[in-house]
Design a protein around this motif. Structure first.
Motif, short mmCIF file in Angstrom:
data_model
loop_
_atom_site.label_atom_id
_atom_site.label_comp_id
_atom_site.label_asym_id
_atom_site.label_seq_id
_atom_site.Cartn_x
_atom_site.Cartn_y
_atom_site.Cartn_z
N ARG A 177 0.83 -1.21 0.00
CA ARG A 177 0.00 0.00 0.00
C ARG A 177 0.86 1.26 0.00
N ARG A 178 1.95 1.23 0.77
CA ARG A 178 2.83 2.40 0.79
C ARG A 178 3.48 2.60 -0.58
N GLU A 179 3.89 1.49 -1.19
CA GLU A 179 4.54 1.59 -2.49
C GLU A 179 3.58 2.11 -3.56
N VAL A 180 2.34 1.60 -3.55
CA VAL A 180 1.35 2.05 -4.53
C VAL A 180 0.98 3.51 -4.28
N SER A 208 3.64 5.79 -5.47
CA SER A 208 3.59 5.87 -6.92
C SER A 208 2.43 6.75 -7.38
N MET A 209 1.28 6.63 -6.73
CA MET A 209 0.13 7.48 -7.05
C MET A 209 0.47 8.95 -6.85
N TYR A 210 1.20 9.23 -5.79
CA TYR A 210 1.60 10.62 -5.53
C TYR A 210 2.58 11.12 -6.60
N ARG A 211 3.54 10.29 -6.95
CA ARG A 211 4.54 10.70 -7.95
C ARG A 211 3.91 10.91 -9.33
N PHE A 212 2.83 10.19 -9.61
CA PHE A 212 2.17 10.32 -10.91
C PHE A 212 0.95 11.24 -10.83
N ARG A 213 0.92 12.11 -9.82
CA ARG A 213 -0.06 13.19 -9.70
C ARG A 213 -1.50 12.67 -9.64
N PHE A 214 -1.67 11.53 -8.97
CA PHE A 214 -3.03 11.02 -8.81
C PHE A 214 -3.83 11.91 -7.87
N TYR A 215 -3.21 12.36 -6.80
CA TYR A 215 -3.91 13.16 -5.78
C TYR A 215 -4.01 14.62 -6.21
N ASP A 216 -5.00 15.29 -5.65
CA ASP A 216 -5.14 16.72 -5.90
C ASP A 216 -3.94 17.47 -5.32
N PRO A 217 -3.62 18.66 -5.85
CA PRO A 217 -2.48 19.43 -5.32
C PRO A 217 -2.61 19.67 -3.82
N GLY A 218 -1.54 19.43 -3.09
CA GLY A 218 -1.54 19.63 -1.65
C GLY A 218 -1.96 18.40 -0.85
N GLN A 219 -2.51 17.40 -1.53
CA GLN A 219 -2.93 16.18 -0.83
C GLN A 219 -1.79 15.17 -0.87
N ILE A 220 -1.35 14.73 0.31
CA ILE A 220 -0.22 13.81 0.42
C ILE A 220 -0.67 12.58 1.21
N LEU A 267 2.08 7.87 4.51
CA LEU A 267 2.82 6.63 4.34
C LEU A 267 3.27 6.03 5.67
N MET A 268 3.06 6.74 6.78
CA MET A 268 3.52 6.27 8.06
C MET A 268 2.46 5.48 8.83
N LYS A 269 1.24 5.42 8.32
CA LYS A 269 0.19 4.65 8.99
C LYS A 269 0.61 3.18 9.08
N SER A 275 6.60 -10.60 -13.19
CA SER A 275 7.24 -9.28 -13.09
C SER A 275 7.47 -8.86 -11.64
N SER A 276 7.53 -9.82 -10.74
CA SER A 276 7.56 -9.50 -9.31
C SER A 276 8.78 -8.70 -8.89
N GLY A 277 9.88 -8.79 -9.62
CA GLY A 277 11.08 -8.06 -9.22
C GLY A 277 11.18 -6.66 -9.79
N LEU A 278 10.20 -6.25 -10.56
CA LEU A 278 10.25 -4.96 -11.23
C LEU A 278 9.60 -3.88 -10.38
N ALA A 279 9.73 -2.63 -10.82
CA ALA A 279 9.10 -1.51 -10.13
C ALA A 279 7.59 -1.68 -10.15
N ILE A 280 6.89 -1.06 -9.21
CA ILE A 280 5.46 -1.29 -9.06
C ILE A 280 4.70 -0.82 -10.29
N GLU A 281 5.17 0.25 -10.95
CA GLU A 281 4.50 0.73 -12.17
C GLU A 281 4.66 -0.29 -13.30
N GLN A 282 5.82 -0.91 -13.38
CA GLN A 282 6.03 -1.91 -14.43
C GLN A 282 5.17 -3.15 -14.17
N GLN A 283 4.98 -3.48 -12.91
CA GLN A 283 4.07 -4.58 -12.60
C GLN A 283 2.63 -4.23 -13.02
#
Length: 475
Positions: free
Chosen positions: A75-78, A81-93, A96-98, A126-134
């Motif tokens: 969940r943290r990894e996904v 990745s969602m944050y890096r690919f601008r899934f969330y609205d601006p300012g929403q983070i 990851l510490m939950k 593809s288990s050894g690849l980055a989460i986006e590649q999976q």
């Protein structure tokens, strides 16, 4: 006494020529789907994060995951990745510490696991690849199912109109070029398998109606229906299509409309009596309640809360403007909205598609009037099967509205993706209605004109999707 067996008929070059369109149709479907697969950033399809999570858990656990199973690290990894690919609205983070990891969306483990078991296969590789590649590896399975869906649609067309080669090509190409369909069919989503099974079922049903109860189409239709039912509850409406095709395959002679209507009403009443019974409300009034067996089926599969559903569906006091909103949301998301519903082509496209559908509806009536009693019985029944399929899809959308909330909150308005199982019948009837609008001298060019409109819509959709996602990345 000696016996001789007649040799099997040889496959001629003419027989093989029938399949020549697949030489370019399959690569075209794969390339078109690959374009949508790549231009849509990770996680930007509806429910894709949690759909991926379900398949990932199957690929990485030693058992089928329950509704409570999770993997905080995943969940943290996904979420990252969602944050890096601008899934969330601006300012929403995402947090990851939950300890349990960030929430990715609605839990998808209420669905049967069949699709996710299949999607887990490329994830294991593809288990050894980055989460986006999976994620893209899992989307690859959907891409293959999309191409197979286009092939099945071509085969349906070649069965239903064997003497119209232009329509045989126009129908699968229209399906291929429908942007909302291509967008969903290249996502990680169990709707992909259901939609493929729906087209395969229609192929089996068309063959049954044309040829009678033959083993091969019966197995095809039964396998497609069983797979769809094992994938998602939205496939329940396909049972009616299957049973009607079996009835027409068995009864090869014309049937009076009142006999058909009476038989369907009798079946509906029998089902109602087996699933409903009279009960009493807290105030002593008599009402309908569901029987225990149906309640258990509802809890384990349908998840409709049928007791509340029956009360809500029969109450006109709560409806208000809900059905009008359903019509708008359902229609626009069926044709011109993408992703989570936030990527829209524009109002002009919504109006244009509404006009086209209305005109094709008029053309369908004209076509039916001109061609009455000219088609073979089995072709008439195939057209009626498509009409009934679309009607069932519309009724299922209305059914998904209920039970309406009683606390004044806004209800969930289902989107058009829930009836993409009926996309092929819709495309077919639009093509047929379009032909009915044209004068005789224009009919040969009719499918090409319609394909030109669909191609234009598809090209514009690419630009809208790219500009929308590029805009998000520049925020």
């Amino acid at each position: 006494m000696s016996t001789t067996t007649a040799p099997a008929p040889a496959i001629t070059g003419q027989d093989r020529a029938v399949y020549h369109p697949l030489r370019w149709l399959i690569p075209l479907a794969l390339l078109h789907g690959l374009l949508y697969l790549t231009i849509v950033p990770p996680w930007q399809h509806y429910d894709e994060p949690t759909q991926f999570e379900y398949a990932w858990l199957i690929a990485n656990l030693s058992h089928l995951p329950s509704r409570s199973d999770s993997d905080p690290a995943l969940r943290r990894e996904v979420a990252d990745s969602m944050y890096r690919f601008r899934f969330y609205d601006p300012g929403q983070i995402p947090d990851l510490m939950k300890p349990e990891g960030p929430t990715l969306g609605e839990n998808q483990r209420v669905h049967p696991p069949l699709y996710y078991i299949l999607a887990a296969l490329p994830l294991r590789l593809s288990s050894g690849l980055a989460i986006e590649q999976q994620l893209y590896a899992a989307r690859g399975l959907s891409l293959c199912l999309y191409a197979l869906t286009i092939v099945a649609a071509w085969r349906v067309a070649s069965v239903v109109v064997p003497d119209e080669p232009t329509m045989q090509l126009a129908v699968p190409l229209l399906l291929l070029l429908t942007p909302t369909f291509a967008d969903l069919m290249t996502a990680v989503n169990n709707d992909v398998l259901v939609n493929f099974c729906a087209v395969a079922l229609l192929l089996g049903c068309a063959l049954l109606i044309r040829d009678g109860l033959r083993p091969a189409p019966l197995v095809l239709a039964s396998l497609a229906l069983g797979t769809a039912l094992g994938t998602k509850r939205t496939a329940v409406i396909l049972i009616v299509i299957y049973l009607l095709a079996l009835l027409w395959a068995w009864l090869r002679t014309p049937m009076r409309p009142w006999v058909v209507a009476g038989a369907m009403l009798g079946v509906a009443l029998a089902l109602a009596m087996s699933g409903l019974e009279l009960g009493r409300a807290d105030d002593g009034t008599t009402l309908l309640t569901i029987r225990p067996w149906l309640k258990q089926f509802d809890v384990s599969y349908l998840r409709l809360n049928l007791d509340a559903w029956v009360r809500s569906a029969t109450s006109t006091a709560q409806a208000g403007d809900i059905y009008e909103r359903l019509l708008v949301v359902g229609f626009t998301s069926f044709w011109v909205r993408f992703g989570w519903g936030h990527v829209m082509i524009g109002t002009w496209a919504e109006v244009s598609m509404a006009v086209i559908c209305a005109l094709c509806g008029v053309g369908l009536i004209i076509q039916g009037w001109r061609g009455r009693s000219q088609l073979p019985l089995w072709q008439e029944r195939c057209i009626w099967l498509f009409l009934i399929a679309i009607t069932l899809g519309a009724l299922s959308m209305v059914g998904r509205l209920h039970p309406l909330p009683t606390n004044g909150t806004s209800p969930y308005i289902p989107t058009g993706r829930y009836i993409f199982t009926m996309m092929l019948p819709m495309i077919w009837l639009i093509a047929l209605g379009w032909q009915g609008l044209l004068p005789a001298r224009w009919k040969p060019a009719g499918p090409f004109l319609l394909l030109g409109i669909w191609l234009g819509l598809d090209l514009i959709s690419w630009g809208v999707a790219l500009s929308n996602y590029y805009y998000r990345f520049t925020l």
